[in-house]
Design a protein around this motif. Structure first.
Motif, short mmCIF file in Angstrom:
data_model
loop_
_atom_site.label_atom_id
_atom_site.label_comp_id
_atom_site.label_asym_id
_atom_site.label_seq_id
_atom_site.Cartn_x
_atom_site.Cartn_y
_atom_site.Cartn_z
N ALA A 244 0.77 -1.31 -0.04
CA ALA A 244 0.00 0.13 -0.32
C ALA A 244 0.91 1.10 -0.04
N TYR A 245 1.95 1.10 0.37
CA TYR A 245 3.05 2.25 0.43
C TYR A 245 4.31 2.15 -0.25
N SER A 445 0.55 7.79 -4.57
CA SER A 445 0.39 6.97 -3.09
C SER A 445 -0.87 7.26 -2.47
N ALA A 449 -3.01 3.88 -1.60
CA ALA A 449 -3.18 3.74 -0.09
C ALA A 449 -4.57 3.36 0.11
N LYS A 466 -4.60 6.42 7.65
CA LYS A 466 -3.61 5.54 7.02
C LYS A 466 -3.28 6.10 5.62
N ALA A 470 0.22 8.22 3.64
CA ALA A 470 1.05 8.26 2.41
C ALA A 470 1.33 9.65 2.06
#
Lengths: 509, 153
Positions: A244-245, A445, A449, A466, A470
Motif C-alpha cells: 500500500a505504501y 501514493s 493507499a 492511513k 501516504a
C-alpha cells in the motif's frame, strides 16, 4: 505497468475524470479564504465498494512568479523567501544561487561555507519538526491512536516530558544559527550574489561549536528513538514495507563530486527504479531534463523526466515519474559524506533489502539519517578555520542575463530560474518546488493507499489516517506561508459510490 | 515587573496576512520610543512547537494574527489551552502552543489572541487602506491595554 494493466488503469482514470466533471458542483474546491483553503481527497468506489480511483486536490498558487516580473533581481531572495513560511530558507538560498548564476559570480569560499552552515542548520531543525511534530504522531503515537492523541502532546506522552523539552530546545537553538546570519526569519538578509552579508565573528565561534556538538548528539538520539519505537514494532515495519505504501519510480537528488548527498550544492542526479543512473544535470540544464504535465482534476503540475515523456502514473523501469525528498536523495546518491550518517545509511539499506528502497514511509527513517548528516556537516563547518574569514563576498561585475539555482529543500529538490533585462529587472521567473516534483508520486501514493486500505465500502477514521500517512511521509508543503486562522490546513475526504453520490465525508480539522 | 511577550505571526509577503507582524513591528517602535519596560517582541510566519518554550518565559503573552472573518476591525480574546491535530502544514494553533507549554513546562501564562481583519491576500502587494485602518485601530487598542493590563491578570 504492463500494457493491459495500463489500459485498465487509463479506462478507470477516464471514468473517474468524467465522474469528476459530472459532479463538479460537488467537488470543486471551495473559495480560497486565507489562500490555502483546504486539501481534499476524492475517493471513487466501484460497485463492490472497492476504490476505483482516489485523487488529492490542492490549490496551487504561483502568484509569486508573476509578482516577480519587473522587480530588481537582487530582491528575489527576500521576495521568494515569502513564498513559503515553512521553508523560507530554501527559497532564499535557491534564489541566492540563481543570483550567483545571473551575475556570473563565484561566491568566496568562506561565503559558500557560511551559506552551507546556515542551510544545514535549517534542514536539521526542519527535519526535526517533521519527525516529532508532523510525521511523528503517525508512528510514535501510532496510526490507530485516537485523533486527540495524534499530535505533539501525544508524542510527548509517548517519549516523555524530558525528551519533549530536548526536541523543542534543540530546534530553538539550531534556529539561532539562522538568526545570527540572517536576522528575523520574516526579513532575511543573508544571501547576496557572490556571497553573504555577514561573517562569523571569531568570538562567537565557541557557542556555535557547542551547538554543533549538541546537534550531533540530538540527531543520534533521534535515530535511537526512531529505532526503538518504530523499528522495534513489527506492525510498523510491516506497514512501512507493505504494498500500500510502495512505488517503483525514479529518484532525484543533489550529489557532490563523490555522489554523496549534499543539500546545498552539487549536481542533480536521477536514478531509475533499479538504482541505475538515468542522468546528471546542472542547474543551467534543468529544463532539458524535466517537464510538467497537467491533469483535468488537479491544479498541481506533475513534473516528469523529459527524455522519457509523460507515460502516465506508471511505475517500473520505463516510468518517467520521479520522487524527491529524503528517501529519493538517499536512493539517488551512493552514500553520505559524513561517518555517522554513512553508518546509518548502510544500516538503512541493509535492513530494507538494498538499494533502492521504494517504500514511501521509509522517508521518515531517511529523514532521520539526513538529520545526522546535517548535524555532522555543521560540526565540520564550524571547525573549518575558514568559517571565520571576513572574506564573505565577491562583488559581481558582469551584466545580468539569466540565472538558475538549485538546492535540496528538506522536502526535495527546488529550482529557481530567472531572466532579466540589462538593468537586472526580472522578465521571467520560474520555480519548480519540491512538492511539485513529488506531485505525481504523491497522487499515486494516495491512490494506492486508498485501494489497499479501503475495501467493500468500509471507511473509518483510522483508515483515512492511513491514507493520509501516504501523503504526510513526503512532508508536503502545499501552498504558501499563509496559514488558516486555526493554524493548520483541514483535510476533507469525500467518498463517492458507483453512482457518484457522496456516501461519506470525513473532515480532519 | 511583569514580562510581556507580543508575538505577531503571518506572512508579510501576502498583504493582509502580515497584519500580525506589522502590529508587532509598530508596537516595538512605540515601546522603544516611549521606553516602556518589560515588553518583548517576536514574529514569525507561523507558530510552532518551540514557541511553547518562548511563552513559558513570560508572565503574559499576546499573539497577533490576521483573520478573514468578522465584522470588526479587530477582536481580542483570552485563549485556553487546547491541543489540536495539525494536518500537513507546519504550523500550530496558539491554543496548541499554550497546551504544549502547560504540558512541558507546567506553565500557562495568561494569553490573548488579537486578530486583525484583513481581506486581501495577494503576493507581496502593499497593505490596502482598509487593512491599514484596521491595523491602526488595533495598535491604538493594544497600546492602551499594555499600559494598563487588567488588574486580574
Amino acid at each position: 505497468m504492463n500494457p493491459e494493466a495500463e489500459k485498465v488503469f487509463n479506462a478507470g482514470a477516464a471514468r473517474a475524470n468524467a465522474a469528476y466533471a459530472g459532479q463538479r458542483r460537488n467537488v470543486t474546491i471551495n473559495p480560497i479564504t486565507r489562500l490555502e483553503g483546504h486539501g481534499k481527497i476524492d475517493i471513487f468506489l466501484d460497485g463492490k465498494g472497492d476504490v476505483e480511483r482516489a485523487y488529492l486536490q490542492v490549490p496551487e498558487l504561483r502568484g509569486f512568479e508573476v509578482f516577480s516580473l519587473g522587480r530588481p533581481a537582487e530582491d528575489m531572495p527576500q521576495i521568494t523567501s515569502r513564498i513559503c513560511g515553512v521553508c523560507p530558507t530554501a527559497h532564499h538560498m535557491a534564489a541566492t544561487k540563481a543570483l550567483d548564476s545571473l551575475y556570473q559570480v563565484e561566491p568566496t569560499s568562506a561565503g559558500k561555507k557560511i551559506r552551507e552552515l546556515v542551510y544545514n542548520a535549517f534542514t536539521l531543525e526542519d527535519h526535526a519538526l517533521h519527525v516529532f511534530v508532523l510525521g511523528g504522531p503517525d508512528f510514535i503515537v501510532g496510526p490507530e491512536a485516537p485523533p486527540e492523541l495524534r499530535n505533539i502532546v501525544g508524542v510527548i506522552g509517548k517519549v516523555g516530558l524530558e525528551a519533549g523539552k530536548k526536541v523543542i530546545s534543540m530546534r530553538r537553538r539550531v534556529r539561532e544559527i539562522t538568526s545570527y546570519f540572517g536576522g528575523k526569519v520574516v526579513h532575511p538578509v543573508l544571501g547576496l550574489p557572490g556571497g553573504v552579508s555577514k561573517a562569523l565573528k571569531a568570538e562567537d565561534l565557541p557557542k556555535f561549536k557547542e551547538l554543533a556538538t549538541a546537534g550531533v548528539e540530538f540527531a543520534e538520539w533521534t535515530l535511537g528513538v526512531f529505532k526503538s519505537i518504530v523499528l522495534g514494532n513489527p506492525e510498523y515495519v510491516k506497514m512501512i514495507t507493505s504494498d500500500a505504501y510502495t512505488h517503483k519510480t525514479c529518484y532525484m537528488g543533489t550529489v557532490d563530486a563523490n555522489n554523496n548527498v549534499n543539500f546545498y550544492d552539487g549536481v542533480t542526479r536521477v536514478v531509475d527504479c533499479n538504482g541505475k543512473e538515468v542522468c546528471k544535470f546542472t542547474a543551467k540544464q534543468y529544463r532539458d531534463f524535466i517537464a510538467e504535465h497537467t491533469e483535468p482534476w488537479s491544479y498541481m503540475k506533475f513534473t516528469f523526466l523529459k527524455d522519457r515523456g509523460w507515460n502516465g502514473f506508471a511505475e517500473g523501469p520505463e516510468s518517467s515519474i520521479y520522487s524527491v525528498g529524503p528517501l529519493a536523495r538517499l536512493n539517488a546518491a551512493d552514500g553520505m559524506a559524513t561517518p555517522k550518517a554513512q553508518a546509518a545509511y548502510e544500516e538503512f539499506y541493509n535492513t530494507l533489502g538494498g538499494k533502492p528502497v521504494h517504500h514511501t514511509l521509509a522517508n521518515h527513517w531517511a529523514r532521520v539519517i539526513e538529520m545526522i548528516y546535517a548535524a555532522e556537516r555543521i560540526e565540520q563547518l564550524v571547525n573549518d578555520p575558514e568559517i571565520t574569514s571576513p572574506d564573505v563576498r565577491r562583488i559581481p561585475t558582469a551584466l545580468p542575463t539569466e540565472g538558475m539555482g538549485i538546492v535540496e529543500a528538506p522536502r526535495g529538490t527546488l529550482f529557481h530560474h530567472y531572466q532579466t533585462d540589462v538593468n537586472g529587472l526580472i522578465t521571467m521567473a520560474n520555480m519548480v518546488v519540491a512538492t511539485g516534483n513529488n506531485a505525481a508520486r504523491i497522487a499515486m501514493s494516495i491512490d494506492r493507499a486508498a485501494k489497499g486500505l479501503i475495501k467493500g465500502g468500509h471507511v473509518t477514521e483510522g483508515l483515512l489516517n492511513k491514507v493520509e500517512m501516504a501523503f504526510r511521509a513526503y512532508d508536503p508543503c502545499l501552498g504558501c506561508a499563509t496559514h488558516t486562522l486555526p493554524g493548520h490546513m483541514p483535510l476533507r475526504a469525500r467518498i463517492y459510490n458507483q453512482s457518484r453520490e457522496i456516501v461519506q465525508e470525513l473532515v480532519q480539522d | 515587573m511583569r514580562s510581556v511577550l507580543c508575538y505577531g505571526y503571518g506572512n508579510p509577503g501576502r498583504q493582509d496576512d502580515g497584519l500580525g507582524v506589522a502590529l508587532v513591528e509598530q508596537l516595538e517602535t512605540w515601546a522603544m520610543a516611549e521606553k516602556i519596560p518589560g515588553l518583548t517582541f517576536d514574529s514569525n510566519y507561523q507558530l510552532n512547537a518551540e514557541d511553547a518554550l518562548a511563552i513559558a518565559g513570560h508572565d503574559l503573552v499576546i499573539f497577533a494574527d490576521a483573520t478573514g472573518e468578522g465584522a470588526d476591525a479587530f477582536a481580542f480574546r483570552r485563549l485556553v489551552p487546547h491541543a489540536t491535530i495539525a494536518f500537513s502544514t507546519h504550523a500550530m494553533a496558539p491554543e496548541s502552543v499554550l497546551a504544549l507549554c502547560a504540558e512541558l513546562y507546567g506553565k500557562q501564562p495568561p494569553t490573548w489572541l488579537l486578530t486583525i481583519r484583513g481581506s486581501a491576500w495577494e503576493p507581496n502587494g502593499a497593505l490596502p487602506a482598509a487593512a491599514q485602518a484596521n491595523l491602526a485601530a488595533a495598535v491604538v487598542f493594544l497600546k492602551e491595554w499594555l499600559r494598563r493590563p487588567p488588574a486580574a491578570v
